[in-house]
Write an enzyme that holds these catalytic residues in place. Structure first.
Site, PDB file in Angstrom:
ATOM      1  N   LYS A 113     -13.164  -1.559   8.467  1.00 62.10           N
ATOM      2  CA  LYS A 113     -12.245  -2.613   9.023  1.00 62.10           C
ATOM      3  C   LYS A 113     -12.892  -3.190  10.559  1.00 62.10           C
ATOM      4  CE  LYS A 113      -8.150  -2.360   6.476  1.00 62.10           C
ATOM      5  NZ  LYS A 113      -6.620  -2.048   6.597  1.00 62.10           N
ATOM      6  N   LYS A 196     -13.830  -2.922  -2.422  1.00 57.75           N
ATOM      7  CA  LYS A 196     -12.263  -2.766  -3.090  1.00 57.75           C
ATOM      8  C   LYS A 196     -11.585  -4.069  -2.956  1.00 57.75           C
ATOM      9  CE  LYS A 196      -9.001  -1.145   0.146  1.00 57.75           C
ATOM     10  NZ  LYS A 196      -7.845  -2.266  -0.165  1.00 57.75           N
ATOM     11  N   LYS A 199      -5.772  -7.305   0.479  1.00 54.78           N
ATOM     12  CA  LYS A 199      -5.200  -8.349   0.718  1.00 54.78           C
ATOM     13  C   LYS A 199      -5.583  -8.986   1.912  1.00 54.78           C
ATOM     14  CE  LYS A 199      -1.117  -5.609   1.035  1.00 54.78           C
ATOM     15  NZ  LYS A 199      -1.529  -4.794   2.144  1.00 54.78           N
TER      16      LYS A 199
HETATM   17  P1  ATP Z   1      -5.262  -4.361   3.877  1.00 57.55           P
HETATM   18  O1  ATP Z   1      -6.650  -5.088   3.344  1.00 57.55           O
HETATM   19  O2  ATP Z   1      -4.403  -5.120   4.723  1.00 57.55           O
HETATM   20  O3  ATP Z   1      -5.513  -3.051   4.059  1.00 57.55           O
HETATM   21  P2  ATP Z   1      -4.711  -3.713   1.248  1.00 57.55           P
HETATM   22  O4  ATP Z   1      -4.829  -4.424  -0.074  1.00 57.55           O
HETATM   23  O5  ATP Z   1      -5.696  -2.412   1.021  1.00 57.55           O
HETATM   24  O6  ATP Z   1      -4.346  -4.545   2.400  1.00 57.55           O
HETATM   25  P3  ATP Z   1      -2.562  -1.692   1.814  1.00 57.55           P
HETATM   26  O7  ATP Z   1      -1.312  -1.991   2.245  1.00 57.55           O
HETATM   27  O8  ATP Z   1      -3.429  -1.084   2.640  1.00 57.55           O
HETATM   28  O9  ATP Z   1      -3.154  -2.936   0.955  1.00 57.55           O
HETATM   29  O10 ATP Z   1      -2.308  -0.718   0.606  1.00 57.55           O
HETATM   30  C1  ATP Z   1      -1.309  -0.447  -0.143  1.00 57.55           C
HETATM   31  C2  ATP Z   1      -1.539   0.575  -1.366  1.00 57.55           C
HETATM   32  O11 ATP Z   1      -2.404  -0.223  -2.374  1.00 57.55           O
HETATM   33  C3  ATP Z   1      -2.475   1.639  -0.995  1.00 57.55           C
HETATM   34  O12 ATP Z   1      -1.872   2.905  -1.931  1.00 57.55           O
HETATM   35  C4  ATP Z   1      -3.667   1.496  -1.335  1.00 57.55           C
HETATM   36  O13 ATP Z   1      -4.335   2.769  -1.802  1.00 57.55           O
HETATM   37  C5  ATP Z   1      -3.655   0.696  -2.644  1.00 57.55           C
HETATM   38  N1  ATP Z   1      -4.685  -0.182  -2.819  1.00 57.55           N
HETATM   39  C6  ATP Z   1      -5.063  -1.167  -1.805  1.00 57.55           C
HETATM   40  N2  ATP Z   1      -6.241  -1.831  -2.392  1.00 57.55           N
HETATM   41  C7  ATP Z   1      -6.571  -1.274  -3.768  1.00 57.55           C
HETATM   42  C8  ATP Z   1      -7.468  -1.556  -4.696  1.00 57.55           C
HETATM   43  N3  ATP Z   1      -8.379  -2.406  -4.682  1.00 57.55           N
HETATM   44  N4  ATP Z   1      -7.510  -0.674  -6.039  1.00 57.55           N
HETATM   45  C9  ATP Z   1      -6.242   0.292  -6.041  1.00 57.55           C
HETATM   46  N5  ATP Z   1      -5.426   0.391  -5.123  1.00 57.55           N
HETATM   47  C10 ATP Z   1      -5.495  -0.249  -4.096  1.00 57.55           C
HETATM   48 MG    MG Z   2      -5.520  -1.111   2.857  1.00 61.49          MG
END
Ligand code: ATP
Ligand code: MG
Length: 332
Positions: A113, A196, A199
């Site tokens: 990040k 991965k 968001k």
């Molecule tokens: P950001 O980019 O802001 O970190 P994010 O999409 O990674 O957003 P988080 O809020 O950090 O979302 O994570 C919420 C949950 O979703 C966590 O349990 C994380 O492990 C899961 N998660 C996030 N991205 C993935 C993915 N690509 N595949 C499976 N699980 C995911």
């Molecule tokens: Mg995340």
């Protein structure tokens, strides 16, 4: 009943598909049979590119509404907003003092990040956020933490800090286990299958559950695959295609093998069309339910206050025990 805790950041204007398949789907299941605590971790959402205040408030309500639309029932779990509980940063401070600088520096998510935004522009909060995350978990004495694969390393740190605290100050925290699904634990970015889905990454490779049907179809149609043209699940050599197969399997309930068999000998276009259909079949009613909930923000806020009260009953007890163990003079 065993206890579970997990959280999601109100970053972006909607959950993405990986959040649901990797984590939230399990949260819904675990409301039965577990004492479940789920929070919208807004303190974490200002660690990278702090959003406009109005946007942060809006996103916090959106994620809360989406969690309910996904199947969380505020009567069967505690659904709350992290910043409503001052215990989270209060415990985090103590854990920060137990964390080695080098130990925090090994967190790969910080490296990923901070690289994105230019390392010197990042705040210290991005560096310490895995420690706040440890506090989020340990405050609830969670036995299990249902998360996606990307959180495995942070969970390890949480376990280490719990054990370190317990051995220095006496048994205080439950040492939690990660609960990571066997399938769909890491949904990949459609434009860059080496990363991965997130968001907070560029739009084109991320399917938001709030995307309309046309957008979902378009993003999937443009998904990066490979040149050999064979529909086969092989994560190492065919990450893009394997990702599509995994998404389809997760939304249809089919096994990976069944999806491979169904599309054997067909083109990627057919597969992408079918994945779009299975995602849309979930996303459309989900978006409608979310919109209904967002229509009544006062009711949503009331549900979150109810969740915060349930969370506080546990968090305040743990924090007092931890502060006392450290030797802070108890207030009379
Ligand atoms: P950001 O980019 O802001 O970190 P994010 O999409 O990674 O957003 P988080 O809020 O950090 O979302 O994570 C919420 C949950 O979703 C966590 O349990 C994380 O492990 C899961 N998660 C996030 N991205 C993935 C993915 N690509 N595949 C499976 N699980 C995911
Ligand atoms: Mg995340």
């Amino acid at each position: 009943r065993p206890r579970v805790l997990s959280g999601i950041q109100p970053t972006g204007d909607s959950m993405q598909l990986g959040n649901y398949l990797g984590a939230v789907k399990n949260w819904v299941t675990m409301q039965d049979g577990y004492d479940a605590y789920y929070c919208v971790v807004d303190l974490h959402a200002i660690t990278l590119d702090p959003p406009e205040p109005a946007a942060l408030r809006e996103r916090t309500r959106i994620v809360a509404a989406q969690l309910i639309a996904a199947g969380l029932d505020p009567d069967r779990c505690a659904l709350f907003v992290q910043s409503h509980l001052p215990e989270h940063p209060q415990l985090s401070w103590v854990l920060e003092c137990l964390t080695g600088f080098g130990e925090a520096n090994r967190m790969t998510q910080f490296k990923d990040k901070s690289a994105r935004g230019g390392a010197d522009r990042q705040g210290v909060g991005l560096f310490t956020y895995p420690i706040l995350q440890a506090a989020d978990i340990l405050l609830y004495q969670a036995d299990y933490v249902p998360v996606g694969e990307d959180q495995r390393q942070h969970l390890e740190l949480t376990r280490t800090l719990a054990q370190r605290f317990n051995s220095r100050y006496g048994q205080t925290f439950t040492v939690p286990d990660a609960y990571i699904p066997k399938a769909a634990a890491k949904i990949l970015d459609l434009q860059d299958p080496s990363a991965k889905m997130s968001k907070s990454r560029p739009d084109a490779g991320t399917i938001y559950l709030a995307d309309d049907a046309a957008t979902i179809s378009k993003k999937l149609k443009r998904a990066v695959t490979d040149l050999d043209g064979e529909i086969r699940f092989d994560e190492a050599h065919k990450p893009g295609v394997s990702n599509l197969i995994a998404i389809h399997a997760a939304f249809t309930g089919l096994s990976i093998e069944a999806v491979e068999a169904e599309f054997a000998g067909q083109g990627y276009g057919r597969l992408k069309g079918a994945v779009a259909e299975s995602v849309i079949a979930f996303a459309q009613p989900f978006a409608a339910r979310t919109a209904e909930l967002l229509d009544d923000p006062a009711e949503l806020d009331r549900l979150l206050a109810h969740g915060a009260a349930k969370a506080a009953a546990v968090a305040s007890v743990t924090l007092s025990r931890a502060y006392e163990a450290v030797g802070f003079l108890p207030p009379v």
